[in-house]
Write a protein that holds these residues in place. Structure first.
Motif, PDB file in Angstrom:
ATOM      1  N   THR B  51       0.832  -1.212   0.000  1.00 45.25           N
ATOM      2  CA  THR B  51       0.000   0.000   0.000  1.00 45.25           C
ATOM      3  C   THR B  51       0.862   1.255   0.000  1.00 45.25           C
ATOM      4  O   THR B  51       0.532   2.247  -0.661  1.00 45.25           O
ATOM      5  N   SER B  55       0.658   4.065  -2.788  1.00 45.05           N
ATOM      6  CA  SER B  55       0.373   5.436  -2.355  1.00 45.05           C
ATOM      7  C   SER B  55       1.427   6.397  -2.900  1.00 45.05           C
ATOM      8  O   SER B  55       1.106   7.525  -3.293  1.00 45.05           O
ATOM      9  N   SER B  58       0.875   6.830  -6.664  1.00 41.92           N
ATOM     10  CA  SER B  58      -0.345   7.564  -6.999  1.00 41.92           C
ATOM     11  C   SER B  58      -0.320   8.995  -6.442  1.00 41.92           C
ATOM     12  O   SER B  58      -1.349   9.668  -6.441  1.00 41.92           O
ATOM     13  N   LEU B  61       1.555   9.959  -1.344  1.00 42.61           N
ATOM     14  CA  LEU B  61       2.638   9.910  -0.366  1.00 42.61           C
ATOM     15  C   LEU B  61       3.935  10.322  -1.067  1.00 42.61           C
ATOM     16  O   LEU B  61       4.149   9.969  -2.225  1.00 42.61           O
ATOM     17  N   SER B  90      -9.345   0.840  -3.844  1.00 42.29           N
ATOM     18  CA  SER B  90      -8.726   0.037  -2.789  1.00 42.29           C
ATOM     19  C   SER B  90      -9.731  -0.946  -2.210  1.00 42.29           C
ATOM     20  O   SER B  90     -10.941  -0.721  -2.274  1.00 42.29           O
ATOM     21  N   ASP B 167      -5.457  -1.430  -5.191  1.00 49.13           N
ATOM     22  CA  ASP B 167      -4.793  -1.859  -3.959  1.00 49.13           C
ATOM     23  C   ASP B 167      -5.657  -2.913  -3.270  1.00 49.13           C
ATOM     24  O   ASP B 167      -6.662  -2.579  -2.650  1.00 49.13           O
TER      25      ASP B 167
END
Lengths: 263, 323
Positions: B51, B55, B58, B61, B90, B167
């Motif tokens: 994840t 993240s 995408s 993060l 997700s 996800d």
């Protein structure tokens, strides 16, 4: 920014708040029950204390302002609080929308809802306590309201910043910041009675100037310069919040706040 | 073929506790290259960093270190432009609880800048595609887990993404719903020719959907390849069981193409070959010519899970490189 696209994205946040508001029975409490109950509690107290018309006006201006700000700022805060409670923050932040567009959209609904509160309380204050809301004239009254709406935006953005920093722990700020301001900015009393350090803080909060400005139409000291101070401070604080918000957003993307708060 | 996703040396540490004293290194130098139109699987156990990786790719993060390119854009500088062209779905999806399926789709459609008529058409088509017609006026909190997942997939296609991040899209779903969701993912990817990065801990899902798979464990990619390549790399080929009468020429069997190992117990010969389907004909011919009478043949395929376990054990010392 592509304007029509940007406007649609702003409108998305407004629609979101609007749908949730009309579906949620507690939103009726927010715009009807609490403001009206608070208004009558204080209004009847002035009656019991046998205050003269000017003093009643002084206090009612404060009570109405407080309700307007509380309702408007909570809508701005809701733009992230609803996502926080639904654990859907990450879907909002993966969309190609700037958070300020979301805040702007939510603010528009806040303005609408709090204007309803203003109209309602103004009407009640005239009927129940003979208070003439329109005495300052339409122009000054609209400028005063504009100031309140901007102050609400400042508070709402502060809550959003705190939510992105501290998550669920910060949601209490949505209800407490306005109460703190009531203590300092002279909602129920003139700030001159405050001890010196608090007086300095009061002078650094734009609401103080807007209250003094409107009260100047009801026999209390003050002039148009107060508006300049109020709007000036709003401008400075909005700029500071914009910078802070950008920093907090970057921090949130670094620390994984959107993911943690979506699990 | 052009690369849709390129990641080099991605490191990510999460900090917790007072002043971030506790540190956990979640990704340890991830390198990835995913081609346009590919379904790429990131397979790994819980806590492997799947994840976190999704993240980062995408733009939700920011990594501590490393370079990312998504559709030619810099993942660290051009976040907004990337977000216009990607989307995510997700497992355990969450959307605004008090909004209906349709309202949620309209809200996100607006956030992606879709205008009135275009948005109406798009949402209608997606509701139809994911069989959500009956539930379009149901609020999110009243949907079943499967329906929530379908809504999540529908939302992820609102902007016709060039890159779709999935996800753990079937986590927590009934097996029958999972199968249906997988079929839909495969169909949609084929129709739209988009790039899909899928994370899962389900080996069957990865094998069913993905063109290539990366094994992720404790923040490191152990290896990357097609399911078949990976099986060959660990030399865990297919198992051919042959019941026979007569004798088997063991020397010839060992020299036969694709044979990795064998064992004979009574009238049962178990042979491990690199590719069962390809080698079976030759094996039968070889054994028959050697004088054995074939009674029964069964072909068993190695599970991807076994391959992962082998990699996770750190048995890569005797393996070739990935592709």
């Amino acid at each position: 920014m592509n304007l029509p696209r940007g406007l649609i994205q702003i409108w998305a946040a407004a629609i979101k708040n609007w749908i949730i508001t009309k579906r949620n029975v507690f939103s009726l409490f927010e715009i009807l029950f609490w403001p009206v109950v608070g208004f009558f509690s204080v209004g009847l107290l002035t009656h019991f204390l046998k205050l003269n018309a000017d003093m009643v006006g002084f206090i009612l201006v404060g009570v109405i302002s407080m309700s307007v700000i509380q309702v408007c700022q909570i809508d701005v805060a809701y733009v992230f609080l609803y996502d926080l409670w639904s654990k859907s923050l990450k879907h909002t932040f993966i969309a190609p929308v700037h958070p300020f567009q979301l805040i702007l959209g939510a603010w528009l609904i806040g303005i609408l809802r709090s204007f309803v509160v203003f109209l309602l309380l103004s009407l009640l204050s005239t009927l129940a306590f003979g208070f003439d809301v329109l005495r300052p004239g339409l122009g000054p009254l609209l400028l005063f309201l504009l100031g309140l709406f901007f102050i609400s935006a400042l508070i709402g953005i502060s809550v959003c910043i705190l939510v992105l920093l501290f998550g669920y722990k910060a949601e209490v700020a949505a209800w407490s910041i306005t109460s703190l301001m009531a203590l300092i900015c002279g909602i129920y009393y003139p700030i001159s009675i405050l001890p010196s350090p608090l007086l300095q803080i009061a002078r650094a909060i734009p609401l103080t100037y807007f209250l003094e400005y409107l009260r100047s139409f009801y026999g209390f000291s003050g002039d148009g310069k107060l508006l300049g101070w109020g709007f000036g401070q709003i401008g400075v604080y909005l700029a500071i919040e914009a910078i802070l918000f950008k920093m907090v957003l970057r921090r949130a993307r670094r620390t994984g706040v959107f993911i943690k708060l979506s699990e | 073929m052009a690369l849709a996703i390129k990641a080099e040396g991605i490191f990510k540490t999460f900090r917790s506790g007072w002043w971030g004293r506790k540190q956990k290194l979640v990704l340890k130098g991830i390198d990835l290259q995913i081609e346009t139109g590919e379904i790429f699987g990131v397979l790994g156990p819980n806590g492997a960093g799947k994840t976190t990786l999704v993240s980062i790719l995408s733009t939700l993060l920011i990594p501590d270190q490393g370079k990312i390119q998504i559709l030619g854009f810099d993942g660290l500088q051009d976040g907004q432009r990337i977000r216009e062209k990607v989307n995510i779905s997700s497992g355990n999806a969450n959307f605004l609880w008090s909004l209906t399926v349709q309202e949620n789709l309209h809200l996100y459609g607006m956030l992606y800048g879709l205008t009135g008529h275009r948005r109406e058409e798009k949402i209608k088509a997606l509701i139809q595609l994911f069989n959500l017609e009956e539930h379009q006026d149901t609020t999110f909190d009243r949907l079943s887990t499967g329906m929530k997942q379908r809504l999540s997939l529908a939302k992820s296609l609102l902007n016709d993404p060039a890159v779709l991040f999935l996800d753990e899209p079937t986590v927590g779903l009934d097996p029958s719903v999972s199968i249906m969701i997988r079929e839909q993912i495969r169909m949609i990817q084929k129709e739209r020719e988009m790039t899909v990065l899928l994370t899962t801990h389900n080996m069957k899902e990865a094998e069913f959907l993905c063109h290539r798979i990366a094994f992720l464990k404790e923040g490191e990619i152990l290896t990357t390849g097609t399911a078949e390549t990976l099986k060959r790399m660990v030399r865990m080929g297919d198992l051919v069981k042959i019941e026979f009468k007569g004798t088997i020429l063991e020397d010839e069997l060992l020299r036969a193409d694709g044979v990795i190992n064998y064992g004979i117990t009574g009238n049962l010969c178990e042979i491990i070959v690199d590719d069962g389907e390809r080698r079976l004909g030759n094996l039968i011919a070889l054994l028959s010519q050697g004088g054995a009478q074939i009674k029964k043949v069964t072909l068993g395929q190695t599970d991807l899970e076994d391959v992962f376990i082998e990699f996770a054990k750190g048995t890569d010392s005797n393996m070739g490189g990935g592709d």
